[in-house]
Scaffold this motif. Structure first.
Motif, PDB file in Angstrom:
ATOM      1  N   ILE A 163     -22.119  40.247  23.676  1.00  0.00           N
ATOM      2  CA  ILE A 163     -22.461  39.523  22.372  1.00  0.00           C
ATOM      3  C   ILE A 163     -23.682  39.582  21.726  1.00  0.00           C
ATOM      4  O   ILE A 163     -24.672  39.068  22.782  1.00  0.00           O
ATOM      5  CB  ILE A 163     -21.740  37.949  22.524  1.00  0.00           C
ATOM      6  N   ASP A 164     -24.050  39.669  20.746  1.00  0.00           N
ATOM      7  CA  ASP A 164     -25.391  39.827  20.104  1.00  0.00           C
ATOM      8  C   ASP A 164     -25.696  38.442  19.491  1.00  0.00           C
ATOM      9  O   ASP A 164     -25.234  37.789  18.802  1.00  0.00           O
ATOM     10  CB  ASP A 164     -25.557  40.771  19.218  1.00  0.00           C
TER      11      ASP A 164
ATOM     12  N   ILE B 224     -30.065  50.338  16.188  1.00  0.00           N
ATOM     13  CA  ILE B 224     -29.688  49.889  17.691  1.00  0.00           C
ATOM     14  C   ILE B 224     -28.407  49.371  17.950  1.00  0.00           C
ATOM     15  O   ILE B 224     -28.293  49.290  19.162  1.00  0.00           O
ATOM     16  CB  ILE B 224     -30.866  48.606  17.955  1.00  0.00           C
ATOM     17  N   ALA B 225     -27.368  49.853  17.245  1.00  0.00           N
ATOM     18  CA  ALA B 225     -26.140  49.369  17.611  1.00  0.00           C
ATOM     19  C   ALA B 225     -25.520  47.945  17.947  1.00  0.00           C
ATOM     20  O   ALA B 225     -25.098  47.899  18.731  1.00  0.00           O
ATOM     21  CB  ALA B 225     -25.659  50.486  18.727  1.00  0.00           C
ATOM     22  N   ALA B 226     -26.495  47.192  17.170  1.00  0.00           N
ATOM     23  CA  ALA B 226     -26.311  45.771  17.184  1.00  0.00           C
ATOM     24  C   ALA B 226     -25.367  45.282  15.991  1.00  0.00           C
ATOM     25  O   ALA B 226     -25.550  45.840  15.181  1.00  0.00           O
ATOM     26  CB  ALA B 226     -27.512  45.193  17.238  1.00  0.00           C
ATOM     27  N   SER B 227     -24.832  44.296  16.486  1.00  0.00           N
ATOM     28  CA  SER B 227     -23.947  43.285  15.312  1.00  0.00           C
ATOM     29  C   SER B 227     -24.484  41.995  15.080  1.00  0.00           C
ATOM     30  O   SER B 227     -25.284  41.587  15.734  1.00  0.00           O
ATOM     31  CB  SER B 227     -22.598  43.195  15.978  1.00  0.00           C
TER      32      SER B 227
ATOM     33  N   GLU C  46     -24.837  37.473   6.938  1.00  0.00           N
ATOM     34  CA  GLU C  46     -23.297  37.063   6.914  1.00  0.00           C
ATOM     35  C   GLU C  46     -22.913  37.106   8.375  1.00  0.00           C
ATOM     36  O   GLU C  46     -22.039  37.920   8.681  1.00  0.00           O
ATOM     37  CB  GLU C  46     -22.633  37.836   5.851  1.00  0.00           C
ATOM     38  N   PRO C  47     -23.473  36.479   9.443  1.00  0.00           N
ATOM     39  CA  PRO C  47     -22.972  36.744  10.621  1.00  0.00           C
ATOM     40  C   PRO C  47     -21.671  35.859  10.879  1.00  0.00           C
ATOM     41  O   PRO C  47     -21.259  34.973  10.116  1.00  0.00           O
ATOM     42  CB  PRO C  47     -24.102  35.930  11.463  1.00  0.00           C
TER      43      PRO C  47
END
Length: 243
Positions: free
Chosen positions: A26-27, A87-90, A108-109
């Motif tokens: 989880i980012d 960096i392939a993060a969400s 918009e997290p």
């Protein structure tokens, strides 16, 4: 510390960042305020939420990150969005302090964490208005070299592009953007904050329907003494989303 080069509007930008707990799924993206850098935020939050992948970012033009041009807050958010994709993060959880709060909002997290966020316009005092008028008069007579005597502390020693960026973002009113946010938001504020007053927090709380407001003793940097409690509330809230 790592760096990632991205392209924005045809220009290269180097973004400096650091990841803590890299194997977590989880980012947790952390954005600093104006004039600050990732190290300040990392110092106070990296010891907590060990089940989350922390991503600390130097916003463009700050710390070890470069800037390519004068920007609006939307440009900064677009740059961060591109960086996260690279960096392939969400945007699972995005925390933003002060100016970083506006950037966090535009990402918009799933869970928006606003720490003494900017974005609610506060009318300038008579003293500030007088300084602006005096500087404009000096500029008219070709004496703009005295700019440092009149600009805000946050704007001193800035490059021309970043000074223009400062002027672009300092008076932005994000009332509509806050009202349009449909996700969950946690608001953390210092009771004695003079940079982003508690009245701003109360207005944002009224604009974001699904939000909670927590008020602590302290000023604009109240989180330095309350990071553990803030982290606990973030973790608990995120893990119960959707229940």
């Amino acid at each position: 510390m790592a760096q990632k080069s991205i392209v924005y509007c045809g220009k290269n930008i180097d973004i400096s960042y650091e990841i803590v707990n890299p194997s977590a799924k989880i980012d947790f993206v952390v954005l600093h305020g104006w004039g600050s850098n990732k190290n300040l935020m990392k110092q106070f939050f990296s010891s907590y939420m060990k089940g989350f992948r922390h991503i600390y970012i130097d916003l463009p033009g700050f710390g070890n990150s470069t800037a390519c041009c004068a920007m609006q807050t939307k440009d900064v958010a677009d740059i961060v969005r591109i960086f996260l994709q690279e960096i392939a993060a969400s945007s699972d959880i995005v925390l933003g302090h002060s100016f970083g709060g506006k950037v966090a909002l535009l990402l918009e997290p799933k869970l928006l964490v606003l720490v003494a966020s900017a974005g609610i316009y506060v009318p300038k005092s008579f003293t500030i208005k007088t300084k602006i008028a005096a500087f404009k008069l000096l500029k008219l007579f070709g004496l703009s070299k005295f700019r440092s005597l009149f600009v805000a502390d946050d704007a001193k020693e800035l490059s021309e592009d970043m000074y223009t960026t400062f002027k672009n973002v300092v008076n932005e009113d994000f009332t509509q953007e806050f009202a349009s946010f449909s996700g969950k938001a946690l608001l953390f504020w210092g009771r004695e904050d003079s940079a982003t007053p508690l009245s701003s927090a109360q207005k944002i709380h009224s604009l974001i329907k699904n939000s909670e407001l927590y008020v602590y003793d302290g000023d604009h940097y109240f989180f330095m003494k309350n990071a553990q409690d803030i982290a606990t509330k973030i973790e608990k809230t995120f893990l119960t989303l959707g229940e």
